[in-house]
Design a protein around this motif. Structure first.
Motif, PDB file in Angstrom:
ATOM      1  N   ALA A 134       0.815  -1.212   0.000  1.00 54.13           N
ATOM      2  CA  ALA A 134       0.000   0.000   0.000  1.00 54.13           C
ATOM      3  C   ALA A 134       0.854   1.270   0.000  1.00 54.13           C
ATOM      4  CB  ALA A 134      -0.930   0.007   1.213  1.00 54.13           C
ATOM      5  N   TYR A 150      -1.324   0.649  -6.975  1.00 54.27           N
ATOM      6  CA  TYR A 150      -2.493   0.335  -6.150  1.00 54.27           C
ATOM      7  C   TYR A 150      -3.153   1.602  -5.604  1.00 54.27           C
ATOM      8  CZ  TYR A 150      -0.400  -4.342  -6.223  1.00 54.27           C
ATOM      9  OH  TYR A 150       0.144  -5.534  -6.630  1.00 54.27           O
ATOM     10  N   ASN A 152      -6.586   1.027  -4.341  1.00 53.58           N
ATOM     11  CA  ASN A 152      -7.672   0.464  -3.552  1.00 53.58           C
ATOM     12  C   ASN A 152      -7.136  -0.757  -2.802  1.00 53.58           C
ATOM     13  OD1 ASN A 152     -10.142  -1.202  -2.954  1.00 53.58           O
ATOM     14  ND2 ASN A 152     -11.157   0.529  -3.960  1.00 53.58           N
ATOM     15  N   TRP A 153      -7.560  -0.913  -1.547  1.00 51.39           N
ATOM     16  CA  TRP A 153      -7.059  -2.045  -0.763  1.00 51.39           C
ATOM     17  C   TRP A 153      -7.405  -3.388  -1.410  1.00 51.39           C
ATOM     18  CZ3 TRP A 153      -3.598  -1.767   2.995  1.00 51.39           C
ATOM     19  CH2 TRP A 153      -3.415  -0.545   3.655  1.00 51.39           C
ATOM     20  N   ILE A 165      -7.076   3.572  -0.870  1.00 46.64           N
ATOM     21  CA  ILE A 165      -5.917   3.584   0.033  1.00 46.64           C
ATOM     22  C   ILE A 165      -5.580   5.033   0.354  1.00 46.64           C
ATOM     23  CG2 ILE A 165      -3.514   2.943   0.372  1.00 46.64           C
ATOM     24  CD1 ILE A 165      -3.913   0.761  -1.755  1.00 46.64           C
ATOM     25  N   VAL A 207      -1.012   9.171  -1.758  1.00 48.93           N
ATOM     26  CA  VAL A 207      -1.671   8.090  -1.013  1.00 48.93           C
ATOM     27  C   VAL A 207      -1.191   8.082   0.435  1.00 48.93           C
ATOM     28  CG1 VAL A 207      -1.863   5.586  -0.792  1.00 48.93           C
ATOM     29  CG2 VAL A 207      -2.161   6.675  -3.025  1.00 48.93           C
TER      30      VAL A 207
END
Length: 336
Positions: A134, A150, A152-153, A165, A207
């Motif tokens: 993440a 990434y 989104n988890w 995230i 993020v």
């Protein structure tokens, strides 16, 4: 009066003024935001019960505090710095270069680093690898290292929440950041074939949000941004359980017993450092230090346990108390 006598008198006067300027009764403390609530409790108790002025304490982060502490000896430099990770060899060497050559190290307890979130969410089960993916700047995708894609988890693992995230975390000057990089980033990446060594670069695309040195501000952000996670010390979680919960990491919840035993994988020690060269000019210094190291504060039934400190085992606690009472001068060897 001849020139030599005048010069001697003037020099003596300057030294006298400098000595008066440096001598003081109010202790000056800087350093870790994680240790801050514990040290603040001790400073208030010290001011209320000893007749001495309440020490001045500033939350500067572990790295920032050690920089200030190692700037030199005398007026304008702090007497004590708190740290949520141990002093580094390079910091010890910088202290020595600037004349700070008599330091006593004190270990006061343990703390866990948590991934906290608003308790409007269910508790999430994360692994260190999930967290790494993440926040890392470069991650392995199809066998190659690429810029972290990434957002989104659930993209990291389909069992994780379908949530954007967003992570509020400490800055590079923070001991919590240092410990997070070592205990999560390095630990996870060393298990991945894509990295030749531990990898700690954190993404800078928004993020991961640098939320400053004050962990309370991260806690406040999570009450407003309920989909985000925050990285901070266990004591701040314990004080805000009415609004927060925390992810399990590698199947272990951040609880006092698990942190103390080492079962919780993201646990670290808490410290402070005393500039012994200030003791003569700051008479209350050792009285404060001894109060902090007392059972009344860091013992099994101590006040600091009530506000989230994970206490050391009795034998280790006594060993550190004695070292501090002896004003033991630390050496670089203990840091290697």
């Amino acid at each position: 009066m001849n020139r030599i006598l005048k010069t001697t008198v003037l020099a003596a006067a300057v030294m006298s003024v400098a000595g008066v300027a440096q001598a003081r009764d109010q202790i000056r403390i800087v350093g870790s935001s994680t240790v801050y609530p514990f040290a603040s409790y001790v400073t208030e108790e010290f001011g209320a019960t000893t007749g001495n002025p309440t020490p001045v304490i500033e939350s500067t982060g572990s790295g920032g505090g050690l920089r200030l502490f190692c700037n030199g000896v005398g007026e304008g430099t702090p007497d004590i710095t708190n740290a949520s990770r141990r002093m580094k060899v390079v910091e010890f060497e910088r202290c020595a270069e600037n004349g700070v050559t008599d330091i006593t190290e004190a270990k006061i307890g343990s703390d866990g680093i948590v991934m906290g979130q608003s308790n409007t969410n269910d508790v999430v089960a994360l692994t260190r690898e999930d967290i790494f993916k993440a926040v890392a700047a470069m991650v392995p995708v199809d066998g190659e290292l690429v810029e972290n894609p990434y957002t989104n988890w659930s993209e990291i693992d389909s069992s994780l929440p379908d949530r954007e995230i967003s992570i509020y975390g400490p800055p590079t000057t923070s001991g919590t950041r240092d410990a997070f990089e070592e205990l999560v980033m390095e630990s996870a990446s060393e298990e991945m074939d894509a990295y030749e060594e531990g990898y700690t670069d954190i993404r800078s695309d928004g993020v991961y949000i640098d939320a400053g040195e004050n962990d309370n501000l991260i806690v406040q952000r999570l009450s407003e941004d309920t989909g985000a996670f925050g990285i901070f010390g266990y004591s701040f979680l314990e004080e805000n359980l009415n609004t927060l919960n925390a992810a399990t990491i590698d199947g272990v919840a951040p609880e006092a017993e698990a942190i103390s035993s080492g079962d919780y994988p993201v646990a670290r020690s808490l410290w402070f450092y005393v500039k012994n060269q200030h003791a003569d000019d700051v008479p209350p210094l050792y009285d404060y230090v001894d109060m902090f190291m007392s059972d009344m504060m860091i013992g099994d039934d101590g006040y600091l346990r009530d506000i989230g400190l994970i206490v050391l085992p009795e034998d280790e606690r006594e060993e550190w108390r004695q070292a501090v009472a002896d004003r033991t001068t630390m050496s670089a060897d203990v840091l290697k």
